[in-house]
Design a protein around this motif. Structure first.
Motif, PDB file in Angstrom:
ATOM      1  N   GLY A 233      42.261  73.556  42.178  1.00 50.83           N
ATOM      2  CA  GLY A 233      42.856  72.499  42.993  1.00 50.83           C
ATOM      3  C   GLY A 233      43.491  72.983  44.276  1.00 50.83           C
ATOM      4  N   SER A 234      43.393  74.283  44.557  1.00 49.41           N
ATOM      5  CA  SER A 234      43.911  74.829  45.810  1.00 49.41           C
ATOM      6  C   SER A 234      42.887  74.687  46.915  1.00 49.41           C
ATOM      7  CB  SER A 234      44.278  76.307  45.621  1.00 49.41           C
ATOM      8  OG  SER A 234      44.510  76.931  46.878  1.00 49.41           O
ATOM      9  N   ALA A 235      43.353  74.321  48.106  1.00 51.20           N
ATOM     10  CA  ALA A 235      42.445  74.214  49.256  1.00 51.20           C
ATOM     11  C   ALA A 235      42.080  75.590  49.811  1.00 51.20           C
ATOM     12  CB  ALA A 235      43.094  73.372  50.349  1.00 51.20           C
ATOM     13  N   LEU A 236      42.769  76.633  49.353  1.00 52.21           N
ATOM     14  CA  LEU A 236      42.513  77.985  49.855  1.00 52.21           C
ATOM     15  C   LEU A 236      41.660  78.799  48.893  1.00 52.21           C
ATOM     16  CD1 LEU A 236      46.082  78.836  51.219  1.00 52.21           C
ATOM     17  CD2 LEU A 236      44.100  77.995  52.473  1.00 52.21           C
ATOM     18  N   GLY A 237      41.205  78.179  47.821  1.00 56.77           N
ATOM     19  CA  GLY A 237      40.332  78.904  46.893  1.00 56.77           C
ATOM     20  C   GLY A 237      41.071  79.909  46.062  1.00 56.77           C
TER      21      GLY A 237
ATOM     22  N   VAL B 185      52.890  85.106  38.783  1.00 59.24           N
ATOM     23  CA  VAL B 185      51.551  84.726  39.232  1.00 59.24           C
ATOM     24  C   VAL B 185      51.510  83.205  39.256  1.00 59.24           C
ATOM     25  CG1 VAL B 185      49.089  84.764  38.711  1.00 59.24           C
ATOM     26  CG2 VAL B 185      50.504  86.799  38.279  1.00 59.24           C
ATOM     27  N   GLY B 186      51.304  82.627  40.437  1.00 60.16           N
ATOM     28  CA  GLY B 186      51.312  81.182  40.566  1.00 60.16           C
ATOM     29  C   GLY B 186      50.290  80.706  41.573  1.00 60.16           C
ATOM     30  N   ALA B 187      50.105  79.389  41.651  1.00 61.24           N
ATOM     31  CA  ALA B 187      49.124  78.828  42.578  1.00 61.24           C
ATOM     32  C   ALA B 187      49.488  77.381  42.897  1.00 61.24           C
ATOM     33  CB  ALA B 187      47.715  78.901  41.993  1.00 61.24           C
ATOM     34  N   TRP B 188      48.965  76.912  44.041  1.00 59.86           N
ATOM     35  CA  TRP B 188      49.123  75.521  44.455  1.00 59.86           C
ATOM     36  C   TRP B 188      47.953  74.695  43.957  1.00 59.86           C
ATOM     37  CZ3 TRP B 188      53.540  73.768  46.497  1.00 59.86           C
ATOM     38  CH2 TRP B 188      54.405  74.682  47.130  1.00 59.86           C
ATOM     39  N   HIS B 189      48.225  73.410  43.745  1.00 59.29           N
ATOM     40  CA  HIS B 189      47.182  72.474  43.311  1.00 59.29           C
ATOM     41  C   HIS B 189      47.476  71.118  43.949  1.00 59.29           C
ATOM     42  CE1 HIS B 189      44.244  70.983  40.194  1.00 59.29           C
ATOM     43  NE2 HIS B 189      44.837  69.834  40.512  1.00 59.29           N
ATOM     44  N   TRP B 190      46.464  70.546  44.621  1.00 54.73           N
ATOM     45  CA  TRP B 190      46.627  69.228  45.245  1.00 54.73           C
ATOM     46  C   TRP B 190      46.516  68.164  44.166  1.00 54.73           C
ATOM     47  CZ3 TRP B 190      48.182  68.187  50.141  1.00 54.73           C
ATOM     48  CH2 TRP B 190      48.223  69.271  51.027  1.00 54.73           C
ATOM     49  N   ILE B 191      47.633  67.528  43.866  1.00 57.43           N
ATOM     50  CA  ILE B 191      47.675  66.470  42.863  1.00 57.43           C
ATOM     51  C   ILE B 191      47.014  65.199  43.412  1.00 57.43           C
ATOM     52  CG2 ILE B 191      49.208  65.064  41.425  1.00 57.43           C
ATOM     53  CD1 ILE B 191      49.211  68.014  40.681  1.00 57.43           C
ATOM     54  N   SER B 192      47.202  64.980  44.709  1.00 51.55           N
ATOM     55  CA  SER B 192      46.614  63.838  45.413  1.00 51.55           C
ATOM     56  C   SER B 192      46.527  64.231  46.882  1.00 51.55           C
ATOM     57  CB  SER B 192      47.490  62.593  45.226  1.00 51.55           C
ATOM     58  OG  SER B 192      48.655  62.680  46.031  1.00 51.55           O
TER      59      SER B 192
ATOM     60  N   TRP C 222      43.568  74.709  37.211  1.00 53.92           N
ATOM     61  CA  TRP C 222      44.687  74.589  38.142  1.00 53.92           C
ATOM     62  C   TRP C 222      44.374  75.263  39.471  1.00 53.92           C
ATOM     63  CZ3 TRP C 222      48.811  71.629  38.405  1.00 53.92           C
ATOM     64  CH2 TRP C 222      49.779  71.926  39.367  1.00 53.92           C
ATOM     65  N   LYS C 223      43.867  76.471  39.428  1.00 54.56           N
ATOM     66  CA  LYS C 223      43.549  77.194  40.666  1.00 54.56           C
ATOM     67  C   LYS C 223      42.471  76.489  41.485  1.00 54.56           C
ATOM     68  CE  LYS C 223      42.645  81.191  38.877  1.00 54.56           C
ATOM     69  NZ  LYS C 223      42.212  82.609  38.856  1.00 54.56           N
TER      70      LYS C 223
END
Length: 383
Positions: A379-383, A176-183, A376-377
């Motif tokens: 920070g995802s642009a996809l929610g 189970v993972g997710a993306w996060h925009w650091i910058s 963390w979640k």
């Protein structure tokens, strides 16, 4: 792509062109003679090349009305568009993609219901700006259980959702993972918990022709595969001045250490090993302190961009295990630093307990694990 759709209009000729219809009160066909066919014009012209991405796409019918317009790229995906109330002009509303060939198919009818149609093509220019990428870990690397996937872009990304949607992670074990925009120009992927050991991971970044915004476009696809090694977690406690290394969950070594003295406190939180070097020289110029020194460290394990290391510190062995005297690094003797250096890898976590220290920053290396899962979640642009 989300900006595309199918612009198809099926229209009834007689209802729109009342002047050309026959029936009660209308002119007789034989009295007015034959009606010329409707003509169809397009912008850009047929076979136009290097068409700008902001060029207005129009299909215009004269002497009739449009019944069908479809503008598609080479894969068959259609450009969205709309028809004016008179049904004589179709205008594209979607975004053109660079280095693409488009086909324009249009039909129109005249007052007699006679159909005309055309097929034309045009090609677009190269992107004004290219979205280049750099990815960590490197291809084929074996990394530690805390290593995030870091995708760094050559410029800020405005259409973050469109870009993030093109990033896919596949694993040999359930994760189970997710993306996060650091910058605006960097995005990381991490699991909810540390990676399962010996997991094979593949990143597919299908960024060719993705619209990143502000005339920035992806121009290539890439695939990156790497593997997670065994679990090596180093827990540093600067209250009792010891570090404990756990290998695959088992305590393997307890190490006497010293940390940052008052005013130079070692950061609190979870860090990730980002580099390892032998025979590293520490100088006062590196941290801008007045006292002059040049100290050789046989083994140096870097955990922050700003310059925190776990390293050999033969000059402070008398303080190791009982007090904190460094400028922020975690120092230990030669034997222990040799062992730790050769049992850790890039991506291994270092968990520091130091209540007096500042929090580890998100962008000072890999501070990813200092956010809880909900943070963390978010920070995802996809929610």
């Amino acid at each position: 792509m989300g900006i595309r759709g199918i612009g198809i209009l099926a229209l009834t000729a007689c209802t729109a062109l009342a002047a050309g219809c026959t029936g009660s009160g209308g002119p007789d066909k034989d009295q007015r003679g034959p009606v010329p066919p409707a003509r169809i014009a397009t912008n850009p012209l047929d076979n136009a090349v290097a068409v700008g991405l902001h060029t207005p796409i129009r299909v215009v019918a004269s002497g009739g009305m449009l019944t069908r317009v479809r503008v598609t790229d080479q894969t068959g995906r259609a450009l969205t568009g709309s028809l004016n109330p008179a049904r004589t002009t179709w205008t594209g509303t979607g975004t053109l993609v660079p280095t693409e060939v488009y086909s324009v198919r249009a039909q129109a009818v005249n007052a007699d219901g006679r159909s005309s149609e055309t097929l034309r093509t045009f090609s677009t220019t190269e992107p004004p700006k290219a979205l280049n990428t750099d990815v960590m870990p490197r291809e084929g690397a074996e990394v530690g259980v805390a290593m995030p996937i870091a995708v760094r872009f050559s410029t800020a990304v405005r259409n973050r959702a469109a870009v993030e949607k093109r990033l896919q992670v596949k694993t040999s074990r359930p994760v189970v993972g997710a993306w996060h925009w650091i910058s605006p120009s960097e995005i990381h992927y991490r699991p909810k918990e540390y990676w399962p050991t010996h997991t094979k991971v593949t990143l597919s970044a299908d960024l060719d022709k993705v619209n990143a915004g502000a005339d920035v476009w992806g121009t290539a696809n890439l695939t990156r595969s790497f593997e997670i090694g065994n679990s090596v977690i180093t827990k540093v406690d600067l209250v009792d001045h010891h570090a404990r290394a756990y290998v695959d969950g088992k305590l393997e070594r307890t190490i006497a250490v010293t940390g940052g003295k008052p005013g130079w406190e070692t950061r609190q939180g979870t860090k990730v090993i980002i580099d390892k070097q032998t025979d590293y020289v520490f100088t006062n110029e590196m941290i801008n302190v007045p006292e002059s020194y040049s100290l050789l460290s046989q083994y140096a394990i870097r955990v922050t961009v700003s310059g925190e290391f776990l390293h050999t510190a033969e000059w402070s062995t008398g303080s190791q295990g009982n007090s904190n005297v460094s400028h922020g690094c975690v120092g230990m003797d030669l034997e222990d630093s040799d062992w730790l250096f050769h049992h850790t890898r890039i991506g291994d976590p270092v968990e520091v307990h130091n209540p007096d220290g500042p929090r580890m920053e998100l962008t000072n290396g890999y501070g990813d694990w200092n956010l809880n899962w909900s943070q963390w979640k978010a920070g995802s642009a996809l929610g």
